[in-house]
Design an enzyme around this catalytic site. Structure first.
Site, mmCIF file in Angstrom:
data_model
loop_
_atom_site.group_PDB
_atom_site.id
_atom_site.type_symbol
_atom_site.label_atom_id
_atom_site.label_comp_id
_atom_site.label_asym_id
_atom_site.label_seq_id
_atom_site.Cartn_x
_atom_site.Cartn_y
_atom_site.Cartn_z
ATOM 1 N N GLU A 35 39.215 49.919 47.285
ATOM 2 C CA GLU A 35 40.616 49.840 46.847
ATOM 3 C C GLU A 35 41.579 49.959 48.034
ATOM 4 O O GLU A 35 42.587 49.281 48.097
ATOM 5 C CB GLU A 35 40.913 50.918 45.806
ATOM 6 N N LEU A 78 40.599 44.028 59.374
ATOM 7 C CA LEU A 78 41.283 44.299 58.097
ATOM 8 C C LEU A 78 42.783 44.550 58.302
ATOM 9 O O LEU A 78 43.562 44.421 57.359
ATOM 10 C CB LEU A 78 40.663 45.522 57.409
ATOM 11 N N TYR A 80 46.385 46.687 59.329
ATOM 12 C CA TYR A 80 47.043 47.870 58.750
ATOM 13 C C TYR A 80 46.171 49.115 58.928
ATOM 14 O O TYR A 80 45.655 49.685 57.974
ATOM 15 C CB TYR A 80 47.387 47.645 57.272
ATOM 16 N N TYR A 117 48.930 54.093 42.591
ATOM 17 C CA TYR A 117 48.036 52.953 42.387
ATOM 18 C C TYR A 117 46.581 53.344 42.622
ATOM 19 O O TYR A 117 45.708 53.099 41.778
ATOM 20 C CB TYR A 117 48.406 51.775 43.323
ATOM 21 N N ASP A 135 49.099 47.001 40.768
ATOM 22 C CA ASP A 135 49.503 46.554 42.104
ATOM 23 C C ASP A 135 50.326 45.271 41.922
ATOM 24 O O ASP A 135 50.707 44.934 40.801
ATOM 25 C CB ASP A 135 48.269 46.330 43.000
ATOM 26 N N GLU A 181 39.655 45.110 36.238
ATOM 27 C CA GLU A 181 39.087 44.153 37.190
ATOM 28 C C GLU A 181 39.343 42.711 36.740
ATOM 29 O O GLU A 181 39.608 41.835 37.567
ATOM 30 C CB GLU A 181 37.586 44.423 37.361
ATOM 31 N N CYS A 198 47.739 27.619 34.600
ATOM 32 C CA CYS A 198 47.730 28.073 33.202
ATOM 33 C C CYS A 198 46.696 27.331 32.357
ATOM 34 O O CYS A 198 46.142 27.894 31.411
ATOM 35 C CB CYS A 198 49.126 27.907 32.605
HETATM 36 S S1 SF4 Z 1 48.901 31.489 31.204
HETATM 37 FE FE1 SF4 Z 1 49.633 31.088 33.250
HETATM 38 S S2 SF4 Z 1 51.321 32.536 33.572
HETATM 39 FE FE2 SF4 Z 1 50.153 33.241 31.788
HETATM 40 S S3 SF4 Z 1 48.722 34.727 32.625
HETATM 41 FE FE3 SF4 Z 1 47.669 32.765 32.557
HETATM 42 S S4 SF4 Z 1 47.997 31.846 34.589
HETATM 43 FE FE4 SF4 Z 1 49.464 33.535 34.339
#
Ligand code: SF4
Length: 351
Positions: A35, A78, A80, A117, A135, A181, A198
């Site tokens: 993490e 890595l 930082y 976090y 995050d 996850e 999407c």
């Molecule tokens: S539908 Fe699109 S905007 Fe909605 S969680 Fe999935 S990838 Fe993200």
């Protein structure tokens, strides 16, 4: 509460991403290391470092007993480095208390370097308890799925956490580890900051942002411009056999504890910068003819000019002043805590 197709999301994550090394043979130690590594560093970079780091320092005890330099050598790549120091401080803190990681969220937050976090990630991913580790990825995914039109940042994260605690945001699930996850995977793979795939996303049917027609409008972008400063440095290579001249960065400087080449500021747009001494006019003239390469660190875009000099030339250029801080170190990143800039400079010279 809406019915989300969680099963599809969890199955997709399990099928596609179960192979990540920190998801095998889980321990709280491995979760903490992964993490911390994954904050500000991509999965592909961490993939190349996590197992070697855990082989070298397999327990809190081994990590607590290691020197800063040993840890930083393993951390190389890595970036930082403050995170590596924090990880060591966390291991020391845990060992001073008998080697056990605390149980509650509040106690976890007492570990040096562990904030909300990381404590949530230790609860959810390390212990598989009810928690959500928000995050930047989860902030984005959850804001889009639930349609929270709020500016990115702590306020949005508080809002999402409050909705989660009130049971409004996510359903009761068998495994909060798997849920966290899967949402992380979704944010990394399909629901990215500048691009949302999407049509491939398991949550598309219920996603408010998708259904709005403008998924990228959630969460609201931070409109503050990020200031980047120009910085031009000269990095000087003075060799003696297998060794090079270098100096160790102090605890207050960038790359604390690491070894850098003699480095001088040629010019910068940030008048407050005091990390390196200013180059003399003579050095400026000489540096203009050298090899160049670009890097960046924090808010600086850096042009690095490389100059290879003999020791007498180096001493002459500095006029004998201020050379005491330099010493010869082995030119071997496995034995010396060399900054990445040293390796990049030597590589540039070979081209
Ligand atoms: S539908 Fe699109 S905007 Fe909605 S969680 Fe999935 S990838 Fe993200």
């Amino acid at each position: 509460m809406k019915k989300y197709p969680w099963h599809d999301l969890l199955k997709w994550s399990q099928d596609q991403h179960h192979h990540l090394p920190w998801r095998k043979n889980r321990t709280l130690y491995g979760t903490l290391v992964s993490e911390i590594m994954l904050q500000q560093t991509t999965v592909s970079t961490v993939l190349g470092k996590f197992e070697a780091f855990c082989r070298r320092f397999p327990t809190f005890e081994k990590l607590a007993c290691a020197s800063d330099a040993e840890i930083q050598i393993e951390w190389k790549g890595l970036g930082y480095y403050r995170r590596a120091r924090n990880l060591k401080r966390a291991a020391e803190w845990i060992m001073e208390r008998g080697g056990e990681i605390p149980m509650s969220f509040e106690e976890l937050c007492l570990i040096p370097g562990v904030g909300d976090y990381t404590a949530s990630a230790l609860m959810a991913i390390g212990r598989d308890q009810k928690a959500i580790a928000i995050d930047a990825n989860l902030e984005r995914v959850l804001a889009r799925v639930a349609g929270v039109r709020e500016k990115k940042g702590p306020r949005l994260q508080r809002e999402l956490r409050a909705r989660f605690e009130q049971g409004e945001l996510l359903p009761e699930v068998q495994s909060y580890r798997a849920l966290n996850e899967a949402l992380m995977d979704l944010g990394r793979v399909y629901c990215q900051a500048r691009r949302a795939h999407c049509s491939l996303c398991p949550l598309q049917s219920v996603c408010v942002a998708y259904n709005s027609g403008s998924p990228l409008a959630f969460p609201v972008a931070d409109d503050k411009p990020k200031i980047k400063h120009e910085l031009s440095l000269v990095r000087i290579v003075v060799k003696r056999g297998e060794k090079i001249l270098g100096f160790q960065k102090t605890p207050e400087q960038w790359l604390a504890g690491q070894i850098e080449l003699p480095t001088f500021i040629l010019s910068t747009t940030d008048p407050t910068l005091t990390q390196y001494p200013k180059a003399s006019a003579k050095l400026v003239r000489k540096a203009q003819k050298g090899i160049q390469f670009s890097t960046s660190i924090t808010k600086y875009k850096i042009t690095n000019m490389v100059l290879k000099l003999s020791r007498p030339e180096f001493d002459r250029l500095l006029g004998g002043k201020g050379t005491k801080c330099y010493r010869y170190v082995l030119c071997d990143p496995d034995k010396e805590n060399l900054a990445t800039s040293v390796l990049k400079t030597l590589k540039a010279l070979k081209k």
